[in-house]
Write a protein that holds these residues in place. Structure first.
Motif, PDB file in Angstrom:
ATOM      1  N   LEU A 186       0.834  -1.207   0.000  1.00  0.00           N
ATOM      2  CA  LEU A 186       0.000   0.000   0.000  1.00  0.00           C
ATOM      3  C   LEU A 186       0.869   1.258   0.000  1.00  0.00           C
ATOM      4  O   LEU A 186       0.565   2.234  -0.700  1.00  0.00           O
ATOM      5  N   PHE A 187       1.938   1.239   0.788  1.00  0.00           N
ATOM      6  CA  PHE A 187       2.858   2.376   0.790  1.00  0.00           C
ATOM      7  C   PHE A 187       3.466   2.586  -0.594  1.00  0.00           C
ATOM      8  O   PHE A 187       3.583   3.719  -1.080  1.00  0.00           O
ATOM      9  N   LEU A 188       3.884   1.482  -1.225  1.00  0.00           N
ATOM     10  CA  LEU A 188       4.498   1.590  -2.549  1.00  0.00           C
ATOM     11  C   LEU A 188       3.511   2.120  -3.579  1.00  0.00           C
ATOM     12  O   LEU A 188       3.859   2.964  -4.416  1.00  0.00           O
ATOM     13  N   LEU A 189       2.254   1.636  -3.537  1.00  0.00           N
ATOM     14  CA  LEU A 189       1.233   2.125  -4.450  1.00  0.00           C
ATOM     15  C   LEU A 189       1.005   3.616  -4.243  1.00  0.00           C
ATOM     16  O   LEU A 189       0.907   4.386  -5.214  1.00  0.00           O
ATOM     17  N   ASP A 190       0.950   4.049  -2.995  1.00  0.00           N
ATOM     18  CA  ASP A 190       0.722   5.463  -2.708  1.00  0.00           C
ATOM     19  C   ASP A 190       1.877   6.321  -3.221  1.00  0.00           C
ATOM     20  O   ASP A 190       1.671   7.430  -3.712  1.00  0.00           O
ATOM     21  N   MET A 191       3.097   5.801  -3.123  1.00  0.00           N
ATOM     22  CA  MET A 191       4.246   6.548  -3.623  1.00  0.00           C
ATOM     23  C   MET A 191       4.191   6.696  -5.141  1.00  0.00           C
ATOM     24  O   MET A 191       4.501   7.770  -5.687  1.00  0.00           O
ATOM     25  N   VAL A 192       3.803   5.635  -5.827  1.00  0.00           N
ATOM     26  CA  VAL A 192       3.691   5.715  -7.290  1.00  0.00           C
ATOM     27  C   VAL A 192       2.628   6.750  -7.681  1.00  0.00           C
ATOM     28  O   VAL A 192       2.830   7.581  -8.575  1.00  0.00           O
ATOM     29  N   LEU A 193       1.482   6.702  -7.000  1.00  0.00           N
ATOM     30  CA  LEU A 193       0.425   7.669  -7.280  1.00  0.00           C
ATOM     31  C   LEU A 193       0.891   9.093  -6.985  1.00  0.00           C
ATOM     32  O   LEU A 193       0.570  10.037  -7.730  1.00  0.00           O
ATOM     33  N   ALA A 194       1.655   9.261  -5.909  1.00  0.00           N
ATOM     34  CA  ALA A 194       2.140  10.596  -5.558  1.00  0.00           C
ATOM     35  C   ALA A 194       3.167  11.105  -6.551  1.00  0.00           C
ATOM     36  O   ALA A 194       3.348  12.321  -6.692  1.00  0.00           O
ATOM     37  N   LEU A 195       3.850  10.194  -7.263  1.00  0.00           N
ATOM     38  CA  LEU A 195       4.760  10.615  -8.328  1.00  0.00           C
ATOM     39  C   LEU A 195       4.005  11.075  -9.571  1.00  0.00           C
ATOM     40  O   LEU A 195       4.426  12.003 -10.274  1.00  0.00           O
TER      41      LEU A 195
ATOM     42  N   LEU B 171      -7.663   0.597   8.356  1.00  0.00           N
ATOM     43  CA  LEU B 171      -8.291  -0.636   8.820  1.00  0.00           C
ATOM     44  C   LEU B 171      -7.270  -1.690   9.232  1.00  0.00           C
ATOM     45  O   LEU B 171      -7.496  -2.448  10.177  1.00  0.00           O
ATOM     46  N   THR B 172      -6.141  -1.752   8.530  1.00  0.00           N
ATOM     47  CA  THR B 172      -5.169  -2.817   8.781  1.00  0.00           C
ATOM     48  C   THR B 172      -4.064  -2.418   9.752  1.00  0.00           C
ATOM     49  O   THR B 172      -3.535  -3.271  10.475  1.00  0.00           O
ATOM     50  N   SER B 173      -3.696  -1.137   9.776  1.00  0.00           N
ATOM     51  CA  SER B 173      -2.564  -0.719  10.610  1.00  0.00           C
ATOM     52  C   SER B 173      -2.934   0.264  11.701  1.00  0.00           C
ATOM     53  O   SER B 173      -2.169   0.473  12.628  1.00  0.00           O
ATOM     54  N   GLY B 174      -4.096   0.913  11.567  1.00  0.00           N
ATOM     55  CA  GLY B 174      -4.535   1.799  12.630  1.00  0.00           C
ATOM     56  C   GLY B 174      -4.245   3.262  12.379  1.00  0.00           C
ATOM     57  O   GLY B 174      -3.597   3.658  11.409  1.00  0.00           O
ATOM     58  N   TRP B 175      -4.722   4.071  13.344  1.00  0.00           N
ATOM     59  CA  TRP B 175      -4.657   5.521  13.208  1.00  0.00           C
ATOM     60  C   TRP B 175      -3.224   6.041  13.224  1.00  0.00           C
ATOM     61  O   TRP B 175      -2.889   6.995  12.526  1.00  0.00           O
ATOM     62  N   ALA B 176      -2.358   5.449  14.007  1.00  0.00           N
ATOM     63  CA  ALA B 176      -0.979   5.937  14.108  1.00  0.00           C
ATOM     64  C   ALA B 176      -0.293   5.924  12.749  1.00  0.00           C
ATOM     65  O   ALA B 176       0.511   6.809  12.445  1.00  0.00           O
ATOM     66  N   VAL B 177      -0.598   4.934  11.916  1.00  0.00           N
ATOM     67  CA  VAL B 177       0.026   4.813  10.603  1.00  0.00           C
ATOM     68  C   VAL B 177      -0.689   5.688   9.572  1.00  0.00           C
ATOM     69  O   VAL B 177      -0.053   6.356   8.754  1.00  0.00           O
ATOM     70  N   ALA B 178      -2.016   5.707   9.601  1.00  0.00           N
ATOM     71  CA  ALA B 178      -2.793   6.366   8.546  1.00  0.00           C
ATOM     72  C   ALA B 178      -3.278   7.757   8.913  1.00  0.00           C
ATOM     73  O   ALA B 178      -3.783   8.484   8.049  1.00  0.00           O
ATOM     74  N   GLY B 179      -3.164   8.151  10.167  1.00  0.00           N
ATOM     75  CA  GLY B 179      -3.790   9.391  10.625  1.00  0.00           C
ATOM     76  C   GLY B 179      -3.350  10.620   9.877  1.00  0.00           C
ATOM     77  O   GLY B 179      -4.182  11.479   9.526  1.00  0.00           O
TER      78      GLY B 179
ATOM     79  N   THR C 278      16.271  -4.198  21.005  1.00  0.00           N
ATOM     80  CA  THR C 278      16.300  -3.977  19.558  1.00  0.00           C
ATOM     81  C   THR C 278      14.962  -4.439  18.992  1.00  0.00           C
ATOM     82  O   THR C 278      14.746  -5.636  18.787  1.00  0.00           O
ATOM     83  N   LEU C 279      14.075  -3.496  18.750  1.00  0.00           N
ATOM     84  CA  LEU C 279      12.703  -3.814  18.342  1.00  0.00           C
ATOM     85  C   LEU C 279      12.547  -3.589  16.845  1.00  0.00           C
ATOM     86  O   LEU C 279      12.687  -2.464  16.355  1.00  0.00           O
ATOM     87  N   ASN C 280      12.263  -4.670  16.120  1.00  0.00           N
ATOM     88  CA  ASN C 280      12.052  -4.540  14.677  1.00  0.00           C
ATOM     89  C   ASN C 280      10.651  -3.993  14.413  1.00  0.00           C
ATOM     90  O   ASN C 280       9.647  -4.612  14.771  1.00  0.00           O
ATOM     91  N   VAL C 281      10.587  -2.817  13.776  1.00  0.00           N
ATOM     92  CA  VAL C 281       9.313  -2.180  13.441  1.00  0.00           C
ATOM     93  C   VAL C 281       9.143  -2.289  11.937  1.00  0.00           C
ATOM     94  O   VAL C 281       9.832  -1.619  11.168  1.00  0.00           O
ATOM     95  N   ALA C 282       8.244  -3.157  11.521  1.00  0.00           N
ATOM     96  CA  ALA C 282       8.026  -3.407  10.099  1.00  0.00           C
ATOM     97  C   ALA C 282       7.128  -2.327   9.503  1.00  0.00           C
ATOM     98  O   ALA C 282       6.463  -1.576  10.225  1.00  0.00           O
ATOM     99  N   PRO C 283       7.088  -2.199   8.158  1.00  0.00           N
ATOM    100  CA  PRO C 283       6.204  -1.213   7.535  1.00  0.00           C
ATOM    101  C   PRO C 283       4.765  -1.380   8.007  1.00  0.00           C
ATOM    102  O   PRO C 283       4.226  -2.487   8.039  1.00  0.00           O
ATOM    103  N   GLY C 284       4.148  -0.265   8.416  1.00  0.00           N
ATOM    104  CA  GLY C 284       2.767  -0.287   8.862  1.00  0.00           C
ATOM    105  C   GLY C 284       2.574  -0.682  10.300  1.00  0.00           C
ATOM    106  O   GLY C 284       1.437  -0.764  10.770  1.00  0.00           O
ATOM    107  N   GLU C 285       3.666  -0.924  11.036  1.00  0.00           N
ATOM    108  CA  GLU C 285       3.537  -1.292  12.441  1.00  0.00           C
ATOM    109  C   GLU C 285       3.724  -0.082  13.347  1.00  0.00           C
ATOM    110  O   GLU C 285       4.495   0.829  13.044  1.00  0.00           O
TER     111      GLU C 285
END
Length: 646
Positions: free
Chosen positions: A5-14, A60-68, A593-600
């Motif tokens: 979803l992030f990648l799609l949004d970046m392409v659209l923003a380009l 819906l999938t990652s929550g307000w912190a990611v999409a807000g 050392t906390l791995n934070v993946a995209p959308g987390e």
């Protein structure tokens, strides 16, 4: 799901600015009487619809912190002017002005994605967008009122002026949200520790109180040392030098060695020991330090050049002293030019056993494995980039201590036996459940797992998901490693059960911080570049987290980029409270050392109980070299290095 979803949004923003520019150019036709081509308006509309769908899915999938931020700022800047343009196109009125404003909204929305503001800059960014949109509307209306007799040509001329004015506004907004503030803190060049620049400005974030000790009460980092007037319980001497490493495949690597080997010697100590380590640098021209990854040492012993010490030059020496306060699997590595020097071999294991006279060390077959990527090579287990085989008697207890010294998260495939994860990052897991054969482990960069099982009569395989590195344990030592496919991924969030009297979290916090990980344009070491950002900035300009000793601190870490970021706070271990709003319910999850993946988005808690100026950075050293560094600083602590202080 977040990454695509992030990648799609970046392409659209380009694509969006291209459609926006065409929309602005065609707006002049609305005044000239020439036939109007509405495809640019509909192109912007189509992009807006898809970007809105992306935002909803992220919500819906990652929550307000990611999409807000997309919902509150990025989309309204695009959608509201576009709605005005659509209405004006159908009903008449100042259609050209509406189209110009919608075109500028398209540019502003794209800008917000590629120059992402941090939480502290949202007000400035919102006001900047309003200024851009209002300026576009004002210039368009002004030109309409004074366009003169040559209506067609002059009606389109304002678009060039709008582009210029928008460019100025965008630059000013970008400078306001990415450039250094007036708060100053200790700085060091990007060469100082090898992940990027050092300490950012001391900007307190929201929440809690903030106090600053008077200058007379300031403590220097150089005084926050381990015991200096006591005889050490154990001494080591590590000498860094250039050399060669021969991998099991026969390939030779130009390397950097501790005591003539890489990985360096395994250092074994006991909890409560006073440990003394003398570091000598024979000929490593970059300079060398030692950072004790995961061990909460006093600040002066942390090994961060430019903040807690100067790097040891060729021919130089430095002595570290500290007392490890808990048993577990840790490791050491240099913190000077770490993106190059750690990869080339300046690292080793530090095993802290139970206190002397207490519980005996683990019996049976105990093995430490580094997952490492040597320059120009794939994943290795230490220096083994091909499978290795070892003999273990059936029925013997086996403990595998796995350390990831590479920059990327490494997926380990485990087959042939059920096992338990008994510790993570040197922290014991209470009541660890048995994981079936085929359960995979994702090991963050810098992270550690302790695995325990009883040796079966067959072959046990531990394999890196990428490359040929594998370990085969069998009764006779001749068993071949199995070809394993990816299985279910181990999830620490609900693993284990809390022990009676387990650590609980407080019901209130003295400090609350938001740390947003993103990718975009910004200033790193004074140069405008594209890279990884923390709160909208790159080191040395990332706002510092300011605390007072004794504070109970809660931090929300959100990853809005397309790559994993293993976040490592020096000098403290944190307790994970939740992930994307879901509480951690298993054995209390402590980590360094906390791995934070995209959308987390994680909420973590720690107590500010180790005064100093501490690095908090992504442990992918390539990311930190691009500026993904911030600091945790205690009020009243100053650094004498590079003449800078908090």
């Amino acid at each position: 799901m977040a990454e695509p979803l992030f990648l799609l949004d970046m392409v659209l923003a380009l694509i969006l600015p291209l459609a926006g520019v065409q929309l602005g150019r065609h707006a002049g036709r609305l005044r000239s009487g020439r036939p109007v081509r509405r495809w640019p308006l509909y192109a912007v509309l189509a992009i807006a619809v898809v970007r809105a769908a992306v935002a909803v899915l992220l919500l819906l999938t990652s929550g307000w912190a990611v999409a807000g931020q997309r919902v509150l700022l990025g989309l309204p800047v695009l959608v509201l002017p576009l709605g005005w343009a659509l209405v004006a196109a159908r009903r008449g009125g100042p259609a050209a002005t509406a189209w110009h404003t919608a075109a500028m909204g398209a540019l502003a929305s794209s800008f917000l994605l590629f120059v992402p503001p941090g939480p502290q800059d949202l007000t400035v960014a919102a006001l900047g967008c309003l200024a851009v949109l209002g300026g576009a509307a004002a210039v368009s209306r002004f030109s309409a009122a004074h366009r003169g007799p040559a209506a067609g040509r002059l009606a389109r001329l304002p678009w060039q002026g709008l582009i210029a004015s928008a460019g100025v506004a965008v630059v000013l907004t970008g400078l306001a949200t990415t450039a250094p503030s007036d708060h100053s803190g200790p700085h060091a060049s990007s060469a100082d520790w090898g992940g990027g620049s050092q300490v950012a400005q001391a900007a307190p974030h929201h929440g809690g109180h903030h106090s600053t000790a008077p200058a007379s009460a300031a403590r220097s980092v150089s005084t926050l040392t381990g015991p200096r007037d006591t005889t050490p319980d154990v001494r080591f001497h590590l000498t860094a030098a250039r050399g060669k490493v021969r991998l099991s495949s026969g390939r030779t690597v130009d390397a950097l060695l501790f005591n003539g080997r890489a990985p360096g010697p395994r250092l074994t100590v006991h909890q409560g020991d006073l440990v003394e380590v003398t570091l000598s640098n024979k000929d490593v021209r970059e300079g060398v330090t030692l950072h004790w990854h995961g061990v909460d040492v006093p600040n002066a012993e942390d090994g961060v050049p430019g903040v807690t010490q100067d790097a040891v030059p060729p021919g130089g020496e430095h002595v570290y002293r500290f007392v490890p306060d808990r048993a577990g699997t840790f490791w050491y590595h240099t913190h000077r030019d770490a993106d190059s020097t750690v990869r080339r071999g300046l690292f080793g294991s530090l095993i802290v056993e139970e206190p002397r006279g207490g519980q005996p060390a683990a019996s049976g077959h105990v093995r430490t494995l580094f997952t490492h990527v040597w320059p120009g090579s794939g994943v290795s287990f230490g220096t083994h980039d091909t499978p290795m085989r070892e003999a273990v008697r059936p029925g013997d207890p086996v403990t595998l201590k796995v350390v990831n010294s590479s920059e990327e998260p490494q997926r380990l495939l485990v087959g042939g036996v059920s096992y338990r994860v008994t510790a993570l990052d040197g922290n014991t897991v209470d009541h660890p459940g048995r994981l079936p054969s085929g359960t995979d482990l994702l090991l963050p960069a810098g992270g550690r797992y302790d695995l325990a099982f009883t040796m079966p009569t067959g072959t046990v395989t531990v394999r890196a998901a990428e490359g040929e590195a594998a370990l085969a344990l069998s009764p006779d030592g001749h068993g071949a490693p199995a070809r394993l496919g990816e299985g279910t991924l181990f999830d620490r969030l609900t693993y284990g059960r809390p022990a009676p009297g387990a650590t609980t979290v407080p019901d209130r916090y003295d400090r609350d911080f938001d740390v947003v990980l993103d990718s975009g344009f910004g200033f790193a070491d004074g140069q405008f570049t594209y890279g990884n950002t923390m709160n909208g900035r790159m080191a040395p300009d990332v706002p510092t987290l300011m605390v007072t000793e004794g504070d109970r601190v809660r931090v929300r870490i959100t990853n809005r980029s397309v790559t994993d970021h293993p976040m490592h706070l020096h000098g403290h271990r944190v307790q994970v409270l939740s992930r994307n709003g879901t509480p951690a319910t298993g054995s209390p999850w402590f980590t360094d050392t906390l791995n934070v993946a995209p959308g987390e988005s994680y909420e973590v808690f720690f107590t500010a109980d180790n005064p100093g100026i501490w690095m908090d950075h992504c442990h992918n050293f390539s990311h930190t070299a691009q500026g993904m560094i911030m600091h945790l600083a205690y009020s009243g602590v100053v650094s004498p290095y590079h003449g800078t202080s908090h």
